[in-house]
Design a protein around this motif. Structure first.
Motif: not given
Length: 287
Positions: A153-175
């Protein structure tokens, strides 16, 4: 592919923690329900990922909270089908179910396909039905407990999702995220799931996508003290990293404030403090 990196020797000692007498009956009920979920999931062929005992981990750090234990388990084929529709859905995969002490009884809460549909706008009815069908056997046969889905109830698209952009690729970001989590003195690393590797094993190509799992027993226990059902998604933190179409990566994680408001219609100051701390910590890792 799941990489296990569980608890330190101090963390393992929680197995011997005895619940206070006032919570012992509920703790026993939570343990029984949790064991039934684990056994039923194994019988259904679902792969265990990690089990987290929120209350005992918190108690080992001197924090009291109601008994609560979450089991995370997986079906790579189900994951892959949903991720092919929207890669961001990896934030809410794989399956998880929480047994916890409610006001006066043991309860079980889980994430349903309807939650995924509402939060990510997924439209493939067959894939969503397959998600619920694969999860159902793990929740069957609980003694005197009717499992309840996470509220929508009250859940909409993208509800409660926090997002950050990284200039690094996935392996580097994960590391970088792994490294900054490792230096937090109050944090436990639980592991990670490489959804792309899972899909490749099934002959499906997905963009790079990795889910990181870790938690802070002391701050998490404080956050859950009066909000135990958020433990299906909180206490352990999920960091989902996926490739951005234009290059670099996107890091997604849950707002604890939003989770509390979804489950209970209210939040508490520790939730906002955790949101601020996590956002600042992850942003620093991505510099």
């Amino acid at each position: 592919m799941f990489h296990r990196c569980f608890l330190t020797a101090a963390g393992l000692a929680i197995a011997f923690f005895a619940a206070p007498a006032s919570t012992a009956p509920l703790q026993e009920g939570v343990d029984t329900a949790f064991d039934q979920i684990v056994s039923a999931a194994a019988d259904a062929g679902l792969a265990p990922v990690v089990a987290i005992d929120h209350a005992r981990l918190a108690a080992a750090e001197g924090v009291e909270m109601p008994p609560a234990r979450v089991q995370i388990f997986s079906d790579p084929a189900v994951n892959t089908t949903l991720l092919a529709q929207d890669i961001r859905a990896g934030l809410d995969l794989p399956f998880r179910a929480l047994a916890y002490a409610g006001a006066d009884a043991v309860q079980v809460v889980y994430t349903s396909a309807d939650f995924l549909k509402r939060r990510y706008g997924l439209q493939d009815a067959e894939a969503l039905a397959a998600f619920d069908a694969a999860l159902a056997p793990a929740l069957d046969g609980l003694d005197g407990i009717t499992p309840m889905p996470v509220p929508t109830q009250g859940l909409a698209a993208d509800y409660g999702i926090l997002a950050l952009q990284s200039r690094h690729d996935v392996p580097e970001t994960v590391a970088r995220l792994r490294a900054i989590v490792a230096v937090q003195s109050d944090t436990v690393w639980f592991g990670e799931i490489d959804f792309t590797a899972e899909a490749a094993a099934l002959g499906v190509d997905l963009p790079p996508a990795v889910l990181l799992l870790f938690g802070g027993p002391a701050p998490g226990g404080v956050a859950m003290a009066k909000f135990p059902s958020i433990g299906v998604d909180a206490f352990y933190q999920k960091l989902f990293v996926h490739a951005a179409p234009a290059g670099g990566s996107v890091v997604l994680f849950n707002s604890i404030v939003a989770l509390a408001e979804l489950h209970y219609g209210a939040s508490a100051p520790p939730h906002a403090m955790l949101d601020e701390r996590l956002t600042a910590t992850f942003a620093k890792a991505l510099e």
